[in-house]
Design a protein around this motif. Structure first.
Motif, PDB file in Angstrom:
ATOM      1  N   VAL A 190      41.937 -54.778  -0.252  1.00 37.90           N
ATOM      2  CA  VAL A 190      42.665 -56.022  -0.446  1.00 37.90           C
ATOM      3  C   VAL A 190      42.067 -56.770  -1.634  1.00 37.90           C
ATOM      4  O   VAL A 190      42.792 -57.309  -2.482  1.00 37.90           O
ATOM      5  CB  VAL A 190      42.632 -56.894   0.829  1.00 37.90           C
ATOM      6  N   PHE A 218      48.252 -46.566  -5.493  1.00 38.68           N
ATOM      7  CA  PHE A 218      47.150 -47.368  -4.928  1.00 38.68           C
ATOM      8  C   PHE A 218      47.180 -47.303  -3.408  1.00 38.68           C
ATOM      9  O   PHE A 218      46.183 -47.031  -2.751  1.00 38.68           O
ATOM     10  CB  PHE A 218      47.276 -48.804  -5.428  1.00 38.68           C
ATOM     11  N   ILE A 247      48.155 -52.948   6.748  1.00 32.66           N
ATOM     12  CA  ILE A 247      47.301 -54.132   6.725  1.00 32.66           C
ATOM     13  C   ILE A 247      47.026 -54.556   5.289  1.00 32.66           C
ATOM     14  O   ILE A 247      47.050 -55.747   4.954  1.00 32.66           O
ATOM     15  CB  ILE A 247      45.979 -53.858   7.471  1.00 32.66           C
ATOM     16  N   THR A 248      46.772 -53.586   4.432  1.00 37.56           N
ATOM     17  CA  THR A 248      46.489 -53.931   3.037  1.00 37.56           C
ATOM     18  C   THR A 248      47.705 -54.569   2.380  1.00 37.56           C
ATOM     19  O   THR A 248      47.576 -55.554   1.652  1.00 37.56           O
ATOM     20  CB  THR A 248      46.067 -52.682   2.244  1.00 37.56           C
ATOM     21  N   GLY A 252      40.755 -60.026  13.318  1.00 33.44           N
ATOM     22  CA  GLY A 252      41.779 -59.050  13.676  1.00 33.44           C
ATOM     23  C   GLY A 252      41.334 -57.620  13.508  1.00 33.44           C
ATOM     24  O   GLY A 252      42.124 -56.751  13.166  1.00 33.44           O
ATOM     25  N   HIS A 255      46.151 -48.726   7.924  1.00 29.11           N
ATOM     26  CA  HIS A 255      45.399 -49.306   6.808  1.00 29.11           C
ATOM     27  C   HIS A 255      46.325 -49.715   5.672  1.00 29.11           C
ATOM     28  O   HIS A 255      46.136 -50.765   5.045  1.00 29.11           O
ATOM     29  CB  HIS A 255      44.357 -48.297   6.306  1.00 29.11           C
ATOM     30  N   ARG A 303      42.379 -41.976   2.323  1.00 30.87           N
ATOM     31  CA  ARG A 303      40.953 -42.197   2.565  1.00 30.87           C
ATOM     32  C   ARG A 303      40.692 -42.929   3.880  1.00 30.87           C
ATOM     33  O   ARG A 303      39.567 -43.334   4.144  1.00 30.87           O
ATOM     34  CB  ARG A 303      40.357 -42.987   1.412  1.00 30.87           C
ATOM     35  N   ALA A 304      41.704 -43.071   4.693  1.00 35.30           N
ATOM     36  CA  ALA A 304      41.570 -43.885   5.907  1.00 35.30           C
ATOM     37  C   ALA A 304      40.494 -43.382   6.837  1.00 35.30           C
ATOM     38  O   ALA A 304      39.872 -44.155   7.564  1.00 35.30           O
ATOM     39  CB  ALA A 304      42.904 -43.963   6.629  1.00 35.30           C
ATOM     40  N   SER A 309      48.119 -58.100   3.588  1.00 38.54           N
ATOM     41  CA  SER A 309      47.056 -58.991   3.134  1.00 38.54           C
ATOM     42  C   SER A 309      47.036 -59.151   1.622  1.00 38.54           C
ATOM     43  O   SER A 309      46.218 -59.905   1.099  1.00 38.54           O
ATOM     44  CB  SER A 309      45.694 -58.454   3.589  1.00 38.54           C
ATOM     45  N   LEU A 316      36.655 -51.258   4.789  1.00 37.37           N
ATOM     46  CA  LEU A 316      37.311 -50.477   3.740  1.00 37.37           C
ATOM     47  C   LEU A 316      38.624 -51.146   3.337  1.00 37.37           C
ATOM     48  O   LEU A 316      38.955 -51.234   2.153  1.00 37.37           O
ATOM     49  CB  LEU A 316      37.564 -49.060   4.250  1.00 37.37           C
ATOM     50  N   VAL A 317      39.347 -51.618   4.315  1.00 35.18           N
ATOM     51  CA  VAL A 317      40.619 -52.281   4.028  1.00 35.18           C
ATOM     52  C   VAL A 317      40.378 -53.576   3.262  1.00 35.18           C
ATOM     53  O   VAL A 317      41.074 -53.877   2.290  1.00 35.18           O
ATOM     54  CB  VAL A 317      41.386 -52.560   5.346  1.00 35.18           C
ATOM     55  N   GLU A 345      37.622 -42.178   6.110  1.00 33.00           N
ATOM     56  CA  GLU A 345      36.275 -42.111   5.526  1.00 33.00           C
ATOM     57  C   GLU A 345      35.240 -42.805   6.398  1.00 33.00           C
ATOM     58  O   GLU A 345      34.083 -42.416   6.431  1.00 33.00           O
ATOM     59  CB  GLU A 345      36.280 -42.777   4.147  1.00 33.00           C
ATOM     60  N   GLU A 346      35.660 -43.876   7.081  1.00 36.90           N
ATOM     61  CA  GLU A 346      34.653 -44.650   7.808  1.00 36.90           C
ATOM     62  C   GLU A 346      34.661 -44.342   9.308  1.00 36.90           C
ATOM     63  O   GLU A 346      34.072 -45.076  10.095  1.00 36.90           O
ATOM     64  CB  GLU A 346      34.920 -46.152   7.595  1.00 36.90           C
ATOM     65  N   SER A 351      45.531 -60.037   8.695  1.00 40.91           N
ATOM     66  CA  SER A 351      45.236 -58.675   9.135  1.00 40.91           C
ATOM     67  C   SER A 351      46.024 -58.415  10.398  1.00 40.91           C
ATOM     68  O   SER A 351      46.376 -59.319  11.128  1.00 40.91           O
ATOM     69  CB  SER A 351      43.757 -58.484   9.381  1.00 40.91           C
ATOM     70  N   ALA A 352      46.361 -57.229  10.663  1.00 41.15           N
ATOM     71  CA  ALA A 352      47.215 -56.917  11.804  1.00 41.15           C
ATOM     72  C   ALA A 352      46.529 -55.900  12.670  1.00 41.15           C
ATOM     73  O   ALA A 352      45.942 -54.938  12.171  1.00 41.15           O
ATOM     74  CB  ALA A 352      48.564 -56.386  11.332  1.00 41.15           C
ATOM     75  N   THR A 353      46.529 -56.135  13.929  1.00 38.99           N
ATOM     76  CA  THR A 353      46.006 -55.145  14.867  1.00 38.99           C
ATOM     77  C   THR A 353      47.192 -54.440  15.447  1.00 38.99           C
ATOM     78  O   THR A 353      47.947 -55.030  16.221  1.00 38.99           O
ATOM     79  CB  THR A 353      45.202 -55.845  15.977  1.00 38.99           C
TER      80      THR A 353
END
Lengths: 467, 502
Positions: free
Chosen positions: B230, A59, A89-90, B220, A86, A66-67, A93, B225-226, A69-70, A2-4
């Motif tokens: 994945v 995809f 990171i996806t 991290g 997002h 939808r980033a 990963s 959601l991510v 949404e939360e 995951s990347a910050t």
């Protein structure tokens, strides 16, 4: 994975890796969703190391959309940034980033992008460059001519050093080189070391030198396997180690000078003989030569065989102690030690536990007082490629090893295993290893050998399925 | 007197702490698991062994009880030690400041003699907790057993519904601490067809802290959601018909890990706690760390702090710690010059003995003191509800696996009798050790099996033979070297709890 990522990082990443997409302008004036898709396709191709399908683009696009949404209310540019973050990171990963996905073309062969990845990761430990991607995209990589051209180009690239460094470090067991300074302050070691008080990093320099020797003779100044095995080049950049070899460190320019004339090549490099102790370890040296350089497994020792290691003696040389311990006629130890193990270690007794040349071994009392010196005896006989050989020292042994071809073939086998991340498992593998080894015996240059490994048919086919 | 957590963490005994607790964390309110938590399991393992039995174990005069079991007379008695000069001495190794090794703590301990691996395992890391396959193949037995990899008992506990009835309340099922690690499990804990792998081990106290107290930062700052997306990408690849079954299992295992990440990110922790200001791993940067026992002890004390905090907050109930430091200022090759000379050279033996004593006082005792000073879920201390074991790699000769010393503390919520010294050895059988009795060195005698010990640990932790777990022969593949037929009766009883303790 995951990347910050901060806002700036996303832009920098996208502009460096993706198609040029002036997002800075667009986000302030409103989103350009076409640009988003372009970025996804471009960035995704880099991270997946192959073009994205339309389904994959859709995809990732969903993730972007939808980033928010939360999260609660945010500025428009924050929403856009979050979306890119997002997606990134996806992607990073995803299994296509984490694993080398090889499912082939349906006929057991790798497809063009899988082959491009296998080439680049084998030689460079990194993803394909633009030229490799282009060869995959236009199909030339799947032709014999196009593939050979890429293999030659990739193998000759300086980035290949990364892969070679890993191989030589692994093959020569560099991480097992003990610290040279662990016994500083003890009476016997201090007396033994005299003016050569080792630093905390000398063992690292020894390991780096072994690796550098390999890279030099494969990539920088290609030569035959014999040239590498008998090399007298001073390739170390470390002043302390260079002093052990009686010279100055190499600055990397021009051809390196020579180490002191007492050396006999790889077998007598400091990292191969040094123990960080006043004692040498001929049994362990012999085991490594037999198993690591000649590829002849010795099998497991009897129970408790390692429970009584040879100690420093006040009256006998290390060789005499080892012989008394392991070569008693009729004992279970003698069968392996007398013919297969010990002689290969005795050959390099002309170098002490700090890797310094010697003709005598000084024996010490417990409190460090020198008691006497006894002559070194490096001569012995052993079994090599099924034949009994005789040698007087490490130089002789080196010559015998090279004349037998055993080390050449072992090198080919070890590099095959390194390339395919598996042991040989088929007649085809054995045939490839035989061919590669024979070429080394005949004097083929190691840079050409490197290419030939990738030109074997197995390189372009799917690996045997994992069980 | 049980000290408040704040007092305890502020420096009882003068040590410097890395985690200042806030006053809001007291008693049961600290526990995320509303059912109360417990028991707790900690396993310490040290390298080599090789300490003479008469230095390691208490005086034989304590063994006042006798009984027949598995074809031999076994002995036991109350554990106690003499106090002199401000020190309490249970044995030469089990010796510490009497202000710290109190009568109460001694009453919580057990010392067990006569637990054997009944074949030649020699050097290993896996045997401590049941993965005998992880050995160095120093002989034929070890090579043979490499074919039978097994999860270690901490992992059995970690994935047991009996041990963790509410796993969703747990952040870290098992904390695996130390440079080499002791723990092994299936790559996919839900699939016994997957490969046995070494569990990820943590060497940084800050990383450990983040992993158990700040799971979001440890991963991290990933968004749930991510993570969900994945996981979806992995499912997509799994549907590819050209994927081999082996690769499918590998992806399944990866997805299980992702599910666990997702679970952790959704946890709500109730503990308020500040991050440590100092990372224990930075101690390694000192060039002389490898021969500085003080620094080595401090490293592990800092790790102990985190373990206690994690137990107290209910975010984990298992920790394994593989202490590979020598706990000595010896300069040289510990393995060659000390461990393998200790049977023949008195100075090597004494160096070994001192190092083990230092481990006991500075690291093992440090943890059990802290656990005893921290309120536990049952109203007593965490130590009351815990089982803290210390095992060594070998018995009294490095490589030999007879009478591997086992020291325990805590009763595991009352399941284990404590304050005992027990000896399971069959003294009527003297073992042929070529470098032992013939040179006047102490002899060995066969005891009960290590499998029985491991099975007992699982049983006192509340597990039994069900759901795929078979404890009929204790835990772990039962193998007896053909050269050791004297273990037949010990094998027969291996499924029973260890006598005199349960």
């Amino acid at each position: 994975i995951s990347a910050t990522l901060g806002l700036g990082s996303v832009w920098r990443a996208s502009q460096f890796l993706g198609d040029r997409c002036d997002l800075n302008a667009e986000i302030w004036e409103g989103e350009d969703l076409g640009c988003v898709d372009t970025w996804i396709r471009s960035m995704g191709a880099r991270i997946h190391r192959r073009p994205l399908s339309d389904e994959q683009v859709a995809f990732y696009r969903t993730i972007y959309d939808r980033a928010d949404e939360e999260t609660v209310e945010m500025e428009e540019w924050e929403r856009v940034d979050l979306g890119f973050r997002h997606v990134l990171i996806t992607m990073l990963s995803s299994p296509w980033a984490t694993y080398h996905v090889e499912v082939g073309d349906g006929d057991g062969e790798l497809d063009a992008y899988e082959l491009a990845n296998r080439l680049s990761y084998h030689f460079w430990q990194s993803s394909p460059d633009d030229a490799l991607y282009a060869a995959a995209a236009d199909g030339s990589l799947l032709t014999d001519e196009g593939y050979r051209a890429q293999v030659e180009r990739v193998a000759a690239d300086p980035k290949t050093a990364r892969s070679l460094e890993e191989f030589f470090a692994d093959w020569l067991r560099v991480e097992e080189i003990p610290r040279m300074d662990a016994r500083l302050g003890t009476p016997i070691f201090d007396a033994f070391a005299e003016d050569t008080l080792p630093s905390a990093t000398l063992h690292e320099a020894m390991g780096e030198e072994l690796v550098a020797l390999g890279v030099h003779h494969v990539l920088e100044s290609p030569g035959s396997f014999d040239t590498f095995f008998q090399s007298d080049r001073m390739v170390t950049h470390d002043g302390e180690l260079a002093a052990l070899y009686g010279g100055a460190p190499w600055n990397g320019a021009g051809e390196p000078g020579a180490v002191d004339g007492s050396r006999a090549g790889l077998l007598t490099r400091a990292g191969m003989v040094a123990t960080g102790s006043a004692n040498t370890r001929p049994i362990m040296k012999g085991v490594f030569v037999r198993e690591g350089l000649l590829c002849e497994p010795l099998g497991t020792p009897p129970d408790n065989a390692n429970a009584s290691p040879p100690e420093l003696s006040e009256t006998q040389t290390t060789r005499q102690v080892v012989e008394a311990l392991t070569e008693q006629p009729g004992s279970s130890c003698a069968a392996c030690h007398a013919d297969l193990i010990n002689p290969l270690g005795f050959a390099t007794e002309g170098f002490d536990g700090l890797g310094r040349p010697r003709t005598e071994q000084t024996l010490y009392a417990e409190w460090g007082e020198p008691l006497t010196s006894l002559p070194i005896d490096s001569a012995d006989t052993s079994i090599l490629a099924g034949q009994r050989i005789a040698f007087s020292d490490a130089t002789d042994l080196t010559d015998e090893i090279l004349a037998s071809g055993a080390a050449h073939r072992c090198f080919a086998r070890e590099f095959f295993r390194f390339t395919y991340h598996r042991a040989e498992s088929s007649d085809a593998d054995d045939c490839s290893i035989q061919t590669l080894g024979d070429a080394l015996v005949e004097g083929q240059s190691l840079d050409v050998f490197l290419q030939r490994v990738a030109l074997q048919p197995q390189f372009r086919t799917l690996a045997p399925p994992a069980q | 007197m049980k000290t408040s957590r704040r007092h305890f963490l502020r420096g009882v005994g003068g040590f410097t702490l890395s985690i200042p607790f806030l006053p809001s964390i007291t008693g049961r309110r600290a526990f995320a698991d509303s059912s109360g938590g417990g028991p707790f399991f900690v396993a310490f393992a040290t390298h080599h062994g090789g300490v003479w039995g008469h230095s390691m174990f208490p005086d034989e005069g304590l063994l006042s009880e006798q009984g027949r079991y598995a074809g031999r007379v076994i002995r036991g008695g109350a554990l106690s030690g003499e106090v002199s000069g401000g020190r309490r001495r249970l044995s030469s190794v089990l010796d510490a400041d009497s202000g710290r090794l109190t009568e109460r703590l001694v009453g919580q301990m057990n010392v067990i003699r006569g637990l054997d691996v009944p074949w030649y395992i020699a050097h290993h890391t896996g045997g401590h907790l049941g993965n005998f396959a992880r050995n160095d193949a120093n002989g034929g037995d070890g090579l043979r057993m490499q074919a039978y990899p097994t999860p270690t008992i901490d992992q059995i506990l970690a994935h047991s519904d009996r041990f963790y009835p509410d796993p969703d309340a747990i952040v870290e099922r098992a904390m695996v601490i130390g440079a080499r690690g002791l723990s092994y499990n299936y790559a996919n804990p839900t699939d016994p067809r997957s490969d046995i792998q070494r569990m990820h081990n943590i060497t940084s106290s800050v990383a450990l802290f983040d992993r158990v107290f700040r799971p979001a930062s440890a991963f991290g700052a990933a968004s749930p959601l991510v993570v969900d997306r994945v996981i979806e990408s992995y499912r997509t690849l799994l549907s590819n018909p050209r994927l081999s079954s082996g690769d499918q299992r590998r992806l399944d295992a990866h997805m299980e890990r992702l599910f666990d990440v997702e679970r952790r990110l959704n946890l709500e922790l109730t503990c308020e706690i500040e991050s440590p200001a100092f990372d224990a791993e930075s101690l390694w940067e000192a060039p002389d760390y490898f021969r500085d026992p003080g620094s080595q002890a401090r490293y592990w004390q800092l790790m102990n702090d985190i373990v206690v905090a994690a137990f107290s907050c209910g975010v984990s109930r298992i920790a394994t710690m593989h202490v590979v430091d020598t706990l000595s200022n010896f300069a040289g090759d510990w393995h060659q010059d000390i461990a393998h000379q200790a049977y023949a050279q008195d100075n090597a033996q004494q160096t070994l003995r001192r190092a083990h004593q230092q481990f006991f006082e500075d690291i093992y005792l440090d943890l059990i003191e802290k656990l005893d000073a921290t309120a536990g879920p049952s109203g007593g201390s965490i130590l009351d509800d815990a089982l803290v074991v210390w095992t060594q790699e070998s018995g009294q000769y490095t490589h030999e696996s007879y009478s591997i010393p086992v020291v325990t503390a805590g009763s595991a919520c009352g399941a284990l009798r404590t304050g005992q010294y027990v000896d399971y050895r069959d003294l009527d059988m003297e073992l042929p050790f070529e470098e032992g009795p013939s040179h006047g060195y102490p002899s060995d005698h066969p005891g009960l099996t290590w499998n029985q010990y491991l099975g007992t640990v699982l049983q006192v932790m509340g597990l039994s033979s069900e759901g795929g777990l078979d404890l009929a022969s204790g835990y772990g593949p039962m193998f007896v070297s053909p050269e050791r037929p004297y273990y037949d009766e010990a094998v027969t009883v291996a499924g029973e709890p260890l006598p005199l303790l349960v």
